[in-house]
Design a protein around this motif. Structure first.
Motif, PDB file in Angstrom:
ATOM      1  N   ILE A 160     -34.873  23.491  -8.756  1.00 51.99           N
ATOM      2  CA  ILE A 160     -34.110  23.096  -9.941  1.00 51.99           C
ATOM      3  C   ILE A 160     -34.676  23.888 -11.114  1.00 51.99           C
ATOM      4  O   ILE A 160     -35.896  24.006 -11.258  1.00 51.99           O
ATOM      5  CB  ILE A 160     -34.225  21.589 -10.232  1.00 51.99           C
ATOM      6  CG1 ILE A 160     -33.771  20.764  -9.015  1.00 51.99           C
ATOM      7  CG2 ILE A 160     -33.425  21.208 -11.477  1.00 51.99           C
ATOM      8  CD1 ILE A 160     -34.061  19.285  -9.158  1.00 51.99           C
ATOM      9  N   LEU A 161     -33.812  24.422 -11.960  1.00 48.93           N
ATOM     10  CA  LEU A 161     -34.252  25.243 -13.086  1.00 48.93           C
ATOM     11  C   LEU A 161     -33.620  24.738 -14.371  1.00 48.93           C
ATOM     12  O   LEU A 161     -32.408  24.567 -14.454  1.00 48.93           O
ATOM     13  CB  LEU A 161     -33.850  26.702 -12.860  1.00 48.93           C
ATOM     14  CG  LEU A 161     -34.259  27.705 -13.942  1.00 48.93           C
ATOM     15  CD1 LEU A 161     -35.776  27.862 -13.981  1.00 48.93           C
ATOM     16  CD2 LEU A 161     -33.591  29.064 -13.692  1.00 48.93           C
ATOM     17  N   SER A 162     -34.452  24.491 -15.372  1.00 51.28           N
ATOM     18  CA  SER A 162     -33.948  24.181 -16.704  1.00 51.28           C
ATOM     19  C   SER A 162     -33.627  25.493 -17.411  1.00 51.28           C
ATOM     20  O   SER A 162     -34.396  26.462 -17.305  1.00 51.28           O
ATOM     21  CB  SER A 162     -34.989  23.394 -17.503  1.00 51.28           C
ATOM     22  OG  SER A 162     -35.346  22.196 -16.833  1.00 51.28           O
ATOM     23  N   VAL A 163     -32.506  25.525 -18.152  1.00 50.62           N
ATOM     24  CA  VAL A 163     -32.026  26.771 -18.761  1.00 50.62           C
ATOM     25  C   VAL A 163     -31.727  26.525 -20.239  1.00 50.62           C
ATOM     26  O   VAL A 163     -31.039  25.561 -20.590  1.00 50.62           O
ATOM     27  CB  VAL A 163     -30.753  27.280 -18.060  1.00 50.62           C
ATOM     28  CG1 VAL A 163     -30.279  28.580 -18.707  1.00 50.62           C
ATOM     29  CG2 VAL A 163     -30.994  27.484 -16.569  1.00 50.62           C
TER      30      VAL A 163
ATOM     31  N   LEU B 217     -36.066  28.591 -17.732  1.00 53.12           N
ATOM     32  CA  LEU B 217     -35.631  29.934 -18.103  1.00 53.12           C
ATOM     33  C   LEU B 217     -35.174  29.910 -19.554  1.00 53.12           C
ATOM     34  O   LEU B 217     -34.307  29.117 -19.935  1.00 53.12           O
ATOM     35  CB  LEU B 217     -34.470  30.382 -17.204  1.00 53.12           C
ATOM     36  CG  LEU B 217     -33.758  31.674 -17.620  1.00 53.12           C
ATOM     37  CD1 LEU B 217     -34.694  32.870 -17.487  1.00 53.12           C
ATOM     38  CD2 LEU B 217     -32.485  31.873 -16.799  1.00 53.12           C
ATOM     39  N   LEU B 218     -35.752  30.781 -20.364  1.00 57.45           N
ATOM     40  CA  LEU B 218     -35.309  31.004 -21.736  1.00 57.45           C
ATOM     41  C   LEU B 218     -34.681  32.392 -21.781  1.00 57.45           C
ATOM     42  O   LEU B 218     -35.258  33.361 -21.286  1.00 57.45           O
ATOM     43  CB  LEU B 218     -36.489  30.932 -22.703  1.00 57.45           C
ATOM     44  CG  LEU B 218     -37.324  29.646 -22.658  1.00 57.45           C
ATOM     45  CD1 LEU B 218     -38.554  29.773 -23.550  1.00 57.45           C
ATOM     46  CD2 LEU B 218     -36.487  28.445 -23.069  1.00 57.45           C
TER      47      LEU B 218
ATOM     48  N   CYS C 179     -30.524  27.023  -5.595  1.00 55.03           N
ATOM     49  CA  CYS C 179     -31.072  26.423  -6.806  1.00 55.03           C
ATOM     50  C   CYS C 179     -30.024  25.618  -7.551  1.00 55.03           C
ATOM     51  O   CYS C 179     -28.842  25.989  -7.589  1.00 55.03           O
ATOM     52  CB  CYS C 179     -31.623  27.522  -7.720  1.00 55.03           C
ATOM     53  SG  CYS C 179     -32.550  26.924  -9.154  1.00 55.03           S
ATOM     54  N   ALA C 180     -30.450  24.528  -8.167  1.00 55.37           N
ATOM     55  CA  ALA C 180     -29.616  23.735  -9.072  1.00 55.37           C
ATOM     56  C   ALA C 180     -30.120  23.928 -10.496  1.00 55.37           C
ATOM     57  O   ALA C 180     -31.190  24.497 -10.718  1.00 55.37           O
ATOM     58  CB  ALA C 180     -29.663  22.261  -8.681  1.00 55.37           C
TER      59      ALA C 180
ATOM     60  N   ASP D 271     -35.529  16.817 -19.434  1.00 57.26           N
ATOM     61  CA  ASP D 271     -35.519  17.883 -18.430  1.00 57.26           C
ATOM     62  C   ASP D 271     -36.393  19.071 -18.797  1.00 57.26           C
ATOM     63  O   ASP D 271     -36.978  19.714 -17.920  1.00 57.26           O
ATOM     64  CB  ASP D 271     -34.091  18.349 -18.158  1.00 57.26           C
ATOM     65  CG  ASP D 271     -33.293  17.327 -17.356  1.00 57.26           C
ATOM     66  OD1 ASP D 271     -33.930  16.452 -16.740  1.00 57.26           O
ATOM     67  OD2 ASP D 271     -32.052  17.396 -17.344  1.00 57.26           O
ATOM     68  N   PHE D 272     -36.507  19.387 -20.074  1.00 55.99           N
ATOM     69  CA  PHE D 272     -37.352  20.511 -20.456  1.00 55.99           C
ATOM     70  C   PHE D 272     -38.834  20.141 -20.477  1.00 55.99           C
ATOM     71  O   PHE D 272     -39.687  20.993 -20.705  1.00 55.99           O
ATOM     72  CB  PHE D 272     -36.914  21.074 -21.808  1.00 55.99           C
ATOM     73  CG  PHE D 272     -35.608  21.821 -21.736  1.00 55.99           C
ATOM     74  CD1 PHE D 272     -35.542  23.079 -21.144  1.00 55.99           C
ATOM     75  CD2 PHE D 272     -34.448  21.250 -22.232  1.00 55.99           C
ATOM     76  CE1 PHE D 272     -34.343  23.768 -21.053  1.00 55.99           C
ATOM     77  CE2 PHE D 272     -33.230  21.941 -22.146  1.00 55.99           C
ATOM     78  CZ  PHE D 272     -33.175  23.195 -21.555  1.00 55.99           C
TER      79      PHE D 272
END
Length: 441
Positions: A341-344, A287-288, A310-311, A332-333
């Motif tokens: 799992i979501l990278s932010v 997510l950006l 979600c983590a 992670d990205f």
């Protein structure tokens, strides 16, 4: 399997292929492929010359056979699940339910309802000497499909290949072998009922690694290899194949929430894009979000996703807003999680969002959520991915959702096809030239 690119856990990929290596000699696998390939070549010629009605009838009959064999197919799937060590999203990929089996059958019916991809006039022109040229859509020939745990892949591939006049040789993974065989039996019943050769859809006798090697070395037998699975499988196919490959990278998909986004829409789309089915390749992995709206909107998005299980892995700017979020590590990205799992990352506008996608993306699918049409146009022009979406979930990257009836994979290369590969993408072309006695001076 590379930790730096795919860490969902529990999947198949190269580790599974290695586990499959048992006792089939390479020579035996090669002999099987030669026989299967000869039968497939003859079947492909028959399909290419068959009327559309016969191919459609085969798909409709196969759909009926799938429904009629529901008990047997689900029992085979239960046996696969009992023998599998997969967990989480990877186990979900393997699972068949009555609803998923019904959707599989419906997909075949929808493929049958599509226009005939063969014989289409792609271009036509006449030269000053009176020669008339036509470029005509034709089948590719014999397709080799190597896939892992999703049982529905075999049905989608069979349906699309039969309709487009191609024969297909399938090699499924060990985790889904019982399910794949039961599904292929139903497809064969449909072909028999329509009077088309059963050799149009064949499956390797087992999941031994030797059959993969034979298919990859199958130049002259197989015209095109399509891998469908994890990064390690795709890399092996691309590295070892002596046959043209239509491949995809992993689905490292991004959703960018622009400063002009409608907050309610953004929350709804992000939740679906990540959590509808986290293990599919169209799931959003990063997510950006614009810094201008992140302080108010990011906490709401995180709360929504947390409630769904979600983590997160967050960059320093996101953690400045929500200090309890785990810090993103250096890899992670670059990770296709295939898990909840979501990278932010908080970005300072469009330029940083596009730069991040260019550096970390896999050219699969990206989405922007924005009310500003000009901003959306800049984003969609600025990405170099197979699919771009505006104000919609990345999980719409699916052949069925595109109206194709199904897909044989998502192509992320730049040759022949990009995005969901359906009927039209499974054709090539040839030229027909009509004259009236012309000779070349």
């Amino acid at each position: 399997m590379s930790e730096s690119r795919q860490r969902g856990g529990g999947g198949a990929g190269m580790d599974q292929i290695a586990d499959d290596e048992r006792s089939t000699p390479a020579a035996s696998a090669s002999a099987w492929l030669r026989a299967a390939g000869a039968a497939a070549r003859a079947a492909a010629r028959a399909l290419a010359m068959s009327p559309l009605a016969a191919r459609n009838a085969a798909l409709d009959a196969a759909a009926r056979a799938l429904r009629a064999a529901e008990t047997e197919i689900l029992a085979a799937n239960e046996a696969d699940l009992a023998a599998s060590a997969s967990t989480g999203a990877f186990r979900d990929r393997l699972l068949l339910t009555p609803a998923r089996l019904a959707a599989m059958a419906a997909g075949l019916v929808e493929i049958a309802a599509q226009p005939d991809p063969l014989g289409r006039v792609l271009a036509a022109w006449q030269r000053p000497n009176g020669l008339h040229f036509r470029r005509i859509a034709t089948p590719i020939g014999v397709i080799g499909m190597i896939y892992e745990s999703r049982p529905n892949v075999g049905a989608d591939a069979a349906g699309l290949c039969v309709k487009s006049g191609n024969a297909v040789i399938l090699r499924g993974g060990s985790e889904s072998l019982r399910s794949a065989r039961a599904i292929q039996a139903a497809i064969g019943a449909g072909l028999r009922e329509a009077g088309l050769p059963e050799a149009a859809v064949q499956i390797a006798p087992d999941s031994d690694r030797a059959y993969v090697g034979a298919m990859l070395a199958g130049g002259g037998v197989i015209d095109l290899i399509i891998p469908r699975g994890g990064k390690a499988l795709v890399e092996r196919v691309q590295r070892e194949a002596r046959v043209p490959v239509l491949a995809h990278a992993e689905g490292l998909c991004h959703t960018y929430v622009h400063a002009s986004a409608d907050p309610a829409m953004a929350r709804r789309i992000v939740a679906n894009a990540k959590m509808r089915r986290p293990g599919v390749c169209g799931a959003t992995e990063t997510l950006l979000i614009d810094a201008a709206i992140a302080p108010t909107l990011l906490p709401l998005i995180v709360a929504d996703l947390t409630a769904l299980g979600c983590a997160f892995r967050a960059d320093p700017k996101a953690r400045a807003i929500l200090p309890d979020l785990p810090a993103a590590g250096p890899e992670d990205f670059d990770t296709e999680w295939l898990a909840p799992i979501l990278s932010v990352k908080v970005v300072e506008g469009m330029a940083e969002a596009l730069a991040h996608i260019a550096r970390h993306g896999s050219a699969h699918t990206e989405a922007i959520i924005a009310e500003d049409r000009a901003a959306a146009d800049v984003f969609l022009a600025g990405i170099d991915s197979a699919v771009g979406l505006w104000n919609a979930s990345t999980q719409f990257c699916d052949g069925g959702e595109f109206g194709f009836g199904g897909e044989i994979g998502i192509a992320t290369g730049r040759i022949h096809a990009r995005g969901p590969v359906g009927l039209e993408q499974l054709t090539s072309f040839r030229y027909l030239v009509e004259g009236s006695g012309q000779i070349r001076p």
